[in-house]
Design a protein around this motif. Sequence first.
Motif, PDB file in Angstrom:
ATOM      1  N   VAL A   1       0.816  -1.220   0.000  1.00 38.81           N
ATOM      2  CA  VAL A   1       0.000   0.000   0.000  1.00 38.81           C
ATOM      3  C   VAL A   1       0.848   1.266   0.000  1.00 38.81           C
ATOM      4  N   GLU A   2       2.094   1.150   0.437  1.00 40.18           N
ATOM      5  CA  GLU A   2       2.953   2.334   0.511  1.00 40.18           C
ATOM      6  C   GLU A   2       3.316   2.879  -0.873  1.00 40.18           C
ATOM      7  N   ILE A   3       3.097   2.091  -1.910  1.00 46.63           N
ATOM      8  CA  ILE A   3       3.308   2.594  -3.277  1.00 46.63           C
ATOM      9  C   ILE A   3       2.394   3.794  -3.512  1.00 46.63           C
TER      10      ILE A   3
ATOM     11  N   ILE B   1       5.150   5.441  12.358  1.00 43.06           N
ATOM     12  CA  ILE B   1       4.233   4.887  13.357  1.00 43.06           C
ATOM     13  C   ILE B   1       4.112   5.760  14.612  1.00 43.06           C
ATOM     14  N   PHE B   2       5.100   6.602  14.869  1.00 43.72           N
ATOM     15  CA  PHE B   2       5.066   7.461  16.053  1.00 43.72           C
ATOM     16  C   PHE B   2       4.490   8.852  15.762  1.00 43.72           C
ATOM     17  N   ASP B   3       4.116   9.111  14.516  1.00 52.90           N
ATOM     18  CA  ASP B   3       3.558  10.410  14.130  1.00 52.90           C
ATOM     19  C   ASP B   3       2.037  10.350  14.272  1.00 52.90           C
ATOM     20  N   GLU B   4       1.536  10.822  15.407  1.00 50.98           N
ATOM     21  CA  GLU B   4       0.109  10.707  15.706  1.00 50.98           C
ATOM     22  C   GLU B   4      -0.756  11.417  14.678  1.00 50.98           C
ATOM     23  N   THR B   5      -0.318  12.561  14.188  1.00 56.85           N
ATOM     24  CA  THR B   5      -1.097  13.301  13.199  1.00 56.85           C
ATOM     25  C   THR B   5      -1.171  12.529  11.887  1.00 56.85           C
ATOM     26  N   ALA B   6      -0.038  12.027  11.431  1.00 55.84           N
ATOM     27  CA  ALA B   6      -0.012  11.281  10.172  1.00 55.84           C
ATOM     28  C   ALA B   6      -0.778   9.963  10.280  1.00 55.84           C
ATOM     29  N   MET B   7      -0.845   9.401  11.478  1.00 57.01           N
ATOM     30  CA  MET B   7      -1.545   8.124  11.669  1.00 57.01           C
ATOM     31  C   MET B   7      -3.067   8.282  11.557  1.00 57.01           C
ATOM     32  N   MET B   8      -3.565   9.510  11.720  1.00 57.01           N
ATOM     33  CA  MET B   8      -5.010   9.737  11.578  1.00 57.01           C
ATOM     34  C   MET B   8      -5.399   9.506  10.123  1.00 57.01           C
ATOM     35  N   GLY B   9      -6.361   8.626   9.912  1.00 55.92           N
ATOM     36  CA  GLY B   9      -6.823   8.322   8.557  1.00 55.92           C
ATOM     37  C   GLY B   9      -5.927   7.362   7.799  1.00 55.92           C
ATOM     38  N   LYS B  10      -4.893   6.841   8.460  1.00 61.91           N
ATOM     39  CA  LYS B  10      -3.946   5.934   7.792  1.00 61.91           C
ATOM     40  C   LYS B  10      -4.649   4.702   7.238  1.00 61.91           C
ATOM     41  N   TYR B  11      -5.508   4.086   8.044  1.00 63.94           N
ATOM     42  CA  TYR B  11      -6.169   2.865   7.603  1.00 63.94           C
ATOM     43  C   TYR B  11      -6.991   3.120   6.333  1.00 63.94           C
ATOM     44  N   GLU B  12      -7.747   4.190   6.309  1.00 65.64           N
ATOM     45  CA  GLU B  12      -8.587   4.498   5.152  1.00 65.64           C
ATOM     46  C   GLU B  12      -7.737   4.771   3.908  1.00 65.64           C
ATOM     47  N   ARG B  13      -6.655   5.534   4.071  1.00 71.32           N
ATOM     48  CA  ARG B  13      -5.760   5.806   2.932  1.00 71.32           C
ATOM     49  C   ARG B  13      -5.165   4.500   2.402  1.00 71.32           C
ATOM     50  N   GLU B  14      -4.707   3.685   3.328  1.00 75.16           N
ATOM     51  CA  GLU B  14      -4.050   2.452   2.914  1.00 75.16           C
ATOM     52  C   GLU B  14      -5.037   1.430   2.364  1.00 75.16           C
ATOM     53  N   LEU B  15      -6.257   1.406   2.870  1.00 71.68           N
ATOM     54  CA  LEU B  15      -7.271   0.495   2.331  1.00 71.68           C
ATOM     55  C   LEU B  15      -7.574   0.846   0.876  1.00 71.68           C
TER      56      LEU B  15
ATOM     57  N   LEU C   1      -6.050  -8.777  -0.554  1.00 71.88           N
ATOM     58  CA  LEU C   1      -6.762  -7.740   0.191  1.00 71.88           C
ATOM     59  C   LEU C   1      -7.194  -8.264   1.561  1.00 71.88           C
ATOM     60  N   ASN C   2      -7.708  -9.474   1.614  1.00 73.59           N
ATOM     61  CA  ASN C   2      -8.148 -10.047   2.883  1.00 73.59           C
ATOM     62  C   ASN C   2      -6.978 -10.297   3.833  1.00 73.59           C
ATOM     63  N   LEU C   3      -5.829 -10.709   3.306  1.00 74.21           N
ATOM     64  CA  LEU C   3      -4.637 -10.874   4.142  1.00 74.21           C
ATOM     65  C   LEU C   3      -4.188  -9.524   4.692  1.00 74.21           C
ATOM     66  N   TRP C   4      -4.253  -8.497   3.860  1.00 75.41           N
ATOM     67  CA  TRP C   4      -3.871  -7.147   4.296  1.00 75.41           C
ATOM     68  C   TRP C   4      -4.796  -6.687   5.431  1.00 75.41           C
ATOM     69  N   ILE C   5      -6.098  -6.881   5.256  1.00 79.95           N
ATOM     70  CA  ILE C   5      -7.069  -6.480   6.295  1.00 79.95           C
ATOM     71  C   ILE C   5      -6.833  -7.284   7.573  1.00 79.95           C
ATOM     72  N   GLU C   6      -6.590  -8.573   7.439  1.00 84.54           N
ATOM     73  CA  GLU C   6      -6.332  -9.416   8.613  1.00 84.54           C
ATOM     74  C   GLU C   6      -5.115  -8.923   9.386  1.00 84.54           C
ATOM     75  N   PHE C   7      -4.062  -8.570   8.659  1.00 86.86           N
ATOM     76  CA  PHE C   7      -2.862  -8.026   9.299  1.00 86.86           C
ATOM     77  C   PHE C   7      -3.203  -6.753  10.068  1.00 86.86           C
ATOM     78  N   GLU C   8      -3.926  -5.855   9.437  1.00 88.49           N
ATOM     79  CA  GLU C   8      -4.271  -4.580  10.054  1.00 88.49           C
ATOM     80  C   GLU C   8      -5.145  -4.748  11.292  1.00 88.49           C
ATOM     81  N   GLU C   9      -6.033  -5.732  11.286  1.00 87.55           N
ATOM     82  CA  GLU C   9      -6.945  -5.930  12.416  1.00 87.55           C
ATOM     83  C   GLU C   9      -6.275  -6.615  13.605  1.00 87.55           C
ATOM     84  N   GLU C  10      -5.172  -7.315  13.366  1.00 84.66           N
ATOM     85  CA  GLU C  10      -4.409  -7.987  14.435  1.00 84.66           C
ATOM     86  C   GLU C  10      -5.305  -8.830  15.347  1.00 84.66           C
ATOM     87  N   ALA C  11      -6.238  -9.571  14.768  1.00 86.13           N
ATOM     88  CA  ALA C  11      -7.182 -10.351  15.572  1.00 86.13           C
ATOM     89  C   ALA C  11      -6.905 -11.850  15.534  1.00 86.13           C
TER      90      ALA C  11
END
Length: 196
Positions: free
Chosen positions: A73-75, A82-96, A115-125
């Motif tokens: 997704v970083e492409i 990860i420590f930039d709280e401002t940049a982390m806002m909306g990160k999931y939506e941008r990356e999705l 896509l499902n593997l990416w979502i699973e990673f993000e959810e950490e469940a």
Amino acid sequence: MILEKEISFILALDALKNVNRRNFNLDNSRRENTAEHSWQIVVLAQILLPYAKDQTKINLLRVIKMLSIHDVVEIEAGDTFIFDETAMMGKYERELAAAKKTFGILDEPLSSEFLNLWIEFEEEATTDAIFACAVDRIMPFILNVYGDGTSWTEAGIKPEQVENIVGKAVKRASEEMGEAFEILLKKAIDQGKLKM
């Protein structure tokens, strides 16, 4: 043409070599790129598997798949510190959105699988995702501890931030990795790589 979409996708991934991360290489000569990070965590997962809490429940191939594609997704979205709280806002939506676009190059069922593997990673469940996330978080941490810690010092990162973001993820996955994290965190503090 046969394999046209597969070739298009793998060529699109070449752009990961041009996405610079905040973290530096061990020798501190330059910032690492995302392709280097992805390769290193795939190897690290194989090394750390014996230390995972639920080792027998972990599907290493799924973990490797997650780690090899989760930063694709970083492409489109770029690397978010990860420590930039401002940049982390909306990160999931941008990356999705970036995940859907990039994985959408491929035909089904591979597009949805990635896509499902990416979502699973993000959810950490799941057990696999918890372990994959821990590996992803501990690698930059290790580079900062054993390198100059430049990405931490230039951003004024504090031990509590590292504990909350890296430590918690690592400790969920492994007691031994958690113990190593605590020892290395103390080393980083003693060496002045984290702001007190």
